[in-house]
Motif scaffolding. Structure first.
Motif, short mmCIF file in Angstrom:
data_model
loop_
_atom_site.label_atom_id
_atom_site.label_comp_id
_atom_site.label_asym_id
_atom_site.label_seq_id
_atom_site.Cartn_x
_atom_site.Cartn_y
_atom_site.Cartn_z
N ALA A 1 -0.92 -10.94 -8.20
CA ALA A 1 -1.29 -11.97 -9.18
C ALA A 1 -2.73 -11.75 -9.66
O ALA A 1 -3.03 -11.87 -10.85
CB ALA A 1 -1.14 -13.36 -8.56
N GLY A 2 -3.61 -11.38 -8.73
CA GLY A 2 -5.02 -11.17 -9.07
C GLY A 2 -5.20 -10.01 -10.04
O GLY A 2 -6.01 -10.08 -10.96
N VAL A 3 -4.44 -8.93 -9.83
CA VAL A 3 -4.53 -7.79 -10.74
C VAL A 3 -4.18 -8.25 -12.16
O VAL A 3 -4.86 -7.91 -13.12
CB VAL A 3 -3.57 -6.66 -10.28
N LEU A 4 -3.12 -9.04 -12.26
CA LEU A 4 -2.70 -9.53 -13.59
C LEU A 4 -3.79 -10.42 -14.20
O LEU A 4 -4.12 -10.30 -15.39
CB LEU A 4 -1.38 -10.30 -13.47
N LEU B 1 4.51 -11.36 -17.17
CA LEU B 1 5.67 -12.22 -16.95
C LEU B 1 6.79 -11.42 -16.30
O LEU B 1 7.45 -11.88 -15.36
CB LEU B 1 6.12 -12.84 -18.28
N VAL B 2 6.99 -10.20 -16.80
CA VAL B 2 8.04 -9.34 -16.26
C VAL B 2 7.73 -8.99 -14.80
O VAL B 2 8.61 -9.09 -13.93
CB VAL B 2 8.17 -8.06 -17.11
N VAL B 3 6.47 -8.61 -14.54
CA VAL B 3 6.09 -8.25 -13.17
C VAL B 3 6.27 -9.45 -12.24
O VAL B 3 6.84 -9.34 -11.15
CB VAL B 3 4.62 -7.76 -13.12
N ALA B 4 5.79 -10.62 -12.70
CA ALA B 4 5.90 -11.82 -11.88
C ALA B 4 7.36 -12.13 -11.59
O ALA B 4 7.74 -12.40 -10.44
CB ALA B 4 5.22 -13.00 -12.58
N GLY B 5 8.19 -12.06 -12.63
CA GLY B 5 9.61 -12.35 -12.46
C GLY B 5 10.25 -11.34 -11.51
O GLY B 5 10.99 -11.71 -10.58
N GLY B 6 9.95 -10.07 -11.72
CA GLY B 6 10.53 -9.01 -10.89
C GLY B 6 10.14 -9.18 -9.44
O GLY B 6 10.98 -9.08 -8.52
N LEU B 7 8.86 -9.47 -9.22
CA LEU B 7 8.37 -9.62 -7.85
C LEU B 7 9.02 -10.81 -7.17
O LEU B 7 9.44 -10.73 -6.01
CB LEU B 7 6.84 -9.78 -7.87
N LEU C 1 3.36 -17.00 -8.79
CA LEU C 1 3.26 -16.04 -7.69
C LEU C 1 2.40 -16.58 -6.55
O LEU C 1 2.84 -16.63 -5.40
CB LEU C 1 2.64 -14.73 -8.21
N ALA C 2 1.16 -16.96 -6.90
CA ALA C 2 0.25 -17.45 -5.86
C ALA C 2 0.82 -18.70 -5.20
O ALA C 2 0.71 -18.88 -3.98
CB ALA C 2 -1.13 -17.72 -6.44
N ALA C 3 1.44 -19.56 -6.00
CA ALA C 3 1.98 -20.81 -5.45
C ALA C 3 3.15 -20.51 -4.52
O ALA C 3 3.29 -21.14 -3.47
CB ALA C 3 2.44 -21.71 -6.59
N TYR C 4 3.95 -19.51 -4.89
CA TYR C 4 5.08 -19.18 -4.02
C TYR C 4 4.58 -18.67 -2.67
O TYR C 4 5.10 -19.04 -1.62
CB TYR C 4 5.99 -18.15 -4.70
N GLY C 5 3.55 -17.83 -2.73
CA GLY C 5 2.97 -17.32 -1.49
C GLY C 5 2.48 -18.46 -0.61
O GLY C 5 2.70 -18.49 0.61
N LEU C 6 1.83 -19.43 -1.23
CA LEU C 6 1.32 -20.58 -0.49
C LEU C 6 2.47 -21.35 0.15
O LEU C 6 2.41 -21.72 1.34
CB LEU C 6 0.53 -21.50 -1.43
N ALA C 7 3.53 -21.57 -0.64
CA ALA C 7 4.68 -22.32 -0.14
C ALA C 7 5.30 -21.60 1.05
O ALA C 7 5.73 -22.22 2.03
CB ALA C 7 5.70 -22.52 -1.25
N LEU C 8 5.32 -20.28 0.98
CA LEU C 8 5.91 -19.48 2.04
C LEU C 8 5.14 -19.68 3.36
O LEU C 8 5.71 -20.00 4.40
CB LEU C 8 5.85 -18.01 1.61
N VAL C 9 3.81 -19.51 3.27
CA VAL C 9 2.98 -19.63 4.47
C VAL C 9 3.03 -21.05 5.02
O VAL C 9 3.13 -21.29 6.21
CB VAL C 9 1.53 -19.21 4.15
N TRP C 10 2.97 -22.00 4.10
CA TRP C 10 3.01 -23.41 4.46
C TRP C 10 4.33 -23.72 5.17
O TRP C 10 4.36 -24.31 6.25
CB TRP C 10 2.88 -24.23 3.17
N GLY C 11 5.43 -23.28 4.56
CA GLY C 11 6.75 -23.61 5.08
C GLY C 11 7.03 -22.93 6.41
O GLY C 11 7.56 -23.54 7.34
N VAL C 12 6.68 -21.65 6.53
CA VAL C 12 7.04 -20.89 7.71
C VAL C 12 6.06 -21.15 8.85
O VAL C 12 6.45 -21.32 10.00
CB VAL C 12 7.08 -19.38 7.37
#
Lengths: 415, 300
Positions: free
Chosen positions: B213-216, B155-161, B31-42
């Motif tokens: 991600a932090g809540v989890l 895992l379910v929350v991460a996948g769903g999100l 989750l956190a890595a995807y967020g980073l990739a998003l900000v980095w990429g965009v």
């Protein structure tokens, strides 16, 4: 305009410098007040315990002043402590110690919080030959440097969990096993304090010829030790010993419960600081052994605070936000008592004579006996081991101070 | 050390435990890595405050759990929304001024933010290690493998999100605008896309994902104001290992990193669990460098 600003700045700077230079260099005793100095962690990562220590200092100062102060040369003096916030960083602590001594003219020091901070400040007080009585630095390594002006009222780190080994041996014998058959698992943070604790445990384990089956190191920013516990589940030790400050206690207690790890004996440092009972409940922490410097149930007493229990009550009355009194506060109070006692025996304010008086200390306090070895550590007070029983801490070792029987084996925590 | 690896052979069930623990925690890393990739990429901003956002989310859960007496599972949506707002605020205050500047400006700005956030958390919540308790139990399998229900939920929350974000990017107007801006901000601007809003939204979305991600994390591990850096480093390692703009890669390398951490911690001791992450980063960079050098030679 720019130039004018620059000049104004320089003038201000010079003015500040000259004020600093003109500050009194003899602030050790101001009128009828003896000034002690301390750099202590009021912000940053050590601030919780730093504030505990400060409260302990303040309570003792208040108590001593109420009881007539310190008598030197037939005159009564009040105590006062000057604090600076070291922001939990060693470099800042050393700077502030310099400032206390050189600028503020402090001649008598109280210690900071933690072994790391004490390690940073002790060389400074040593350089200026300023005696420091500290209450919060337990690392063995502080007392192998040959310091002459450093004194500590607390038991040193290698004693923290050594008694758990003795207890495991005792229990093994009771169950018809040889102590050498006891399997021990170790998980210690890789910092000076925890490694000292480990050294003490290893020494005692060697004495009984016990087998070390796991010897893991924990990182400084620990938040997961499930791999160590997975190993524990595989090799089934008889005793698991964990030390990694509050985070080690919080992580270990949580994951022991979450992974339902079944070890008959578990000993962890800093249970109280991490408040593991409050965090995870009485049931899942039942049976964990926790070493402590001091407990309010111990039968120590003195003329200032009375018994340990009376100190406990007075502290809670003075600082109503505390539900339990942390030992960090109790030992801070004890350090101030050492100063009072030493001033009165020295009967002078000469730092070197006062230093010698501190070195000759041999007193009973609500916190336990205080008598310093040549290295400066307190050799008159033992560490005690408490066990979490039904949501409370009960002293189970050493047997001289035990108020309850140790419960063995520990049942696996269920949830 | 060797004996640790021997244990894996002697007690096969430990492998199952390590794999499961690793995969389930890896989902949160993703989750956190995807967020980073998003900000980095965009936005081409390397957000060093990523881990601090995670920890902030954790403290939202902790606050609801300790001070309001609410089950921290409810903090999942709350942290998402609150962190989205905080992300928007920080974008307006700091990030919008550093977009388009050189690399070091944005690194310095986000690093500064990271320090301020962790110090603020320290002031508000104190330096003690904290946890939130989901109240979920633990299941025992194969006699000696435990699975905490909260890890499965994670895992379910991460996948769903992750799925929600992917669908959002594909199908919604804003998602399309984000992708367009990532491809070519100037062209997107000419086409009438308000890129400033796109950036603000992207950054806030990242903060929200980190918050969840932090809540989890707060329900599985422990949180402390200064623990953000470890999560930041993990996110960077995952994104660098996966390669920018490679979403399936991010998920795979996050799960892989989760498992690797567990095996590394088991084999070399918990102390090296995080050292392995950094070691891996170096390794990936070296390998990439060699591959690129080869590529350059071919071009020459």
């Amino acid at each position: 305009m720019k130039y004018i600003n620059k000049f104004a700045g320089m003038a201000l700077g010079m003015a500040a410098l000259s004020v600093a230079a003109a500050a009194p260099a003899s602030a050790k005793v101001e009128g009828d007040t003896i000034v002690l100095g301390s750099a202590i962690s009021l912000t940053g990562k050590y601030s919780t315990n730093g504030v505990h220590a400060q409260n302990g200092y303040e309570l003792a100062v208040k108590r001593i002043n109420e009881m007539g102060g310190v008598k030197v040369g037939g005159k009564s003096y009040k105590l006062k402590v000057v604090y600076y916030d070291d922001e939990s960083t060693p470099a800042r602590g050393a700077q502030l110690a310099e400032r206390l001594i050189k600028q503020d003219g402090v001649k008598y020091m109280l210690g900071p919080y933690s072994s790391g901070m004490t390690k940073a400040i002790a060389p400074v007080s040593e350089k200026y030959r300023i005696p420091m009585v500290e209450a919060e630095g337990a690392s063995r390594s502080l007392f192998t440097q040959g310091y002459k002006y450093l004194f500590a009222v607390l038991s040193t780190s290698e004693q923290y969990l050594a008694s758990s080994i003795g207890l495991a041996a005792e229990i093994a014998e009771k169950n018809g096993k040889k102590p050498s058959e006891v399997k021990v698992a170790l998980a210690f943070e890789n910092d000076p304090f925890s490694q000292d604790v480990r050294a003490g445990v290893l020494d005692d384990a060697k004495k009984y010829n016990m087998k070390i089956v796991i010897d893991d190191k924990l990182p400084r920013d620990l938040s997961d030790m499930s791999t160590t516990l997975t190993k524990v589940r595989a090799v089934k030790p008889d005793l698991l010993v964990v030390s990694g400050h509050s985070k080690g206690a919080a992580t270990a207690a949580r994951q022991l419960k979450d992974m339902q790890i079944d070890v008959p004996m578990v000993a962890i440092t800093h249970c109280e600081a991490a408040d593991i009972i409050g965090k995870y409940g009485a049931e899942s922490t039942e049976g964990i052994l926790c070493p402590t410097q001091w407990a309010e149930t111990l039968s120590y007493e003195d003329n200032y605070f009375g018994t340990a229990a009376e100190f406990d009550a007075l502290f809670k009355k003075t600082y109503p936000t505390y539900n339990t009194v942390p030992y960090q506060a109790a030992q801070a109070s004890a350090a101030v008592l050492v100063w009072k006692d030493a001033f009165e025996r020295a009967n002078t304010f000469d730092p070197d004579k006062v230093r010698d008086a501190i070195a000759a200390t041999d007193m009973q306090t609500f916190y336990g006996g205080i008598k310093f070895a040549a290295e400066g550590n307190n050799i008159a007070k033992p560490m005690v081991l408490r066990q979490i029983q039904d949501g409370g801490y009960n002293v189970v070792a050493p047997s001289k101070w035990a108020s309850s029987e140790v419960r063995w084996p520990r049942k696996p925590p269920m949830n | 050390m060797l004996s640790n690896f021997q244990l894996l052979v002697d007690f096969p069930a430990t492998n199952v435990q390590l794999l499961l623990d690793g995969l389930m925690i890896g989902g949160i890393f993703a989750l956190a890595a995807y967020g980073l990739a998003l900000v980095w990429g965009v936005m081409n901003v390397k957000n060093l405050a990523q881990g601090e956002f995670v920890i902030m989310g954790g403290y939202i859960a902790f606050f609801m759990y300790r001070d309001l007496g609410i089950n921290p599972l409810w903090a999942l949506p709350v942290a998402g929304i609150v962190m989205f707002g905080i992300g928007w605020l920080l974008y307006g205050l700091v990030i919008r001024w550093v977009i388009g500047r050189d690399l070091f400006t944005s690194l310095l700005a986000t690093f500064g933010m990271a320090i301020v956030i962790s110090q603020l958390l320290n002031l508000v919540f104190g330096p003690d290690v904290q946890t939130a308790n989901s109240g979920l139990g633990t299941r025992l399998f194969l006699g000696s493998v435990t699975i905490q229900e909260i890890r499965v939920v994670s895992l379910v929350v991460a996948g769903g999100l992750a799925l929600m974000v992917i669908l959002f990017m594909k199908n919604s107007r804003m998602g399309q605008a984000i992708r367009a801006t990532a491809q070519d901000p100037r062209a997107a601007k000419i086409m009438g896309i308000d890129t400033d809003r796109v950036y603000a939204f992207t950054y806030s979305l990242n903060a929200a994902i980190c918050g969840v991600a932090g809540v989890l994390i707060s329900m599985i591990w422990v949180i402390q104001p200064f623990y953000g850096i470890a999560h930041s480093i993990r996110s960077f390692v995952i994104v660098v290992a996966a390669g920018l703009g490679n979403l399936p890669g991010v998920i795979v390398s996050a799960l892989g990193l989760g498992v690797l951490e567990q095996y590394g911690g088991f084999g070399f001791g918990t102390e090296f669990q995080q050292a392995i992450v950094v070691g891996l980063l170096v390794l990936v960079l070296v390998i990439r460098q060699i591959m690129q050098a080869r590529h350059r030679q071919v071009v020459q």
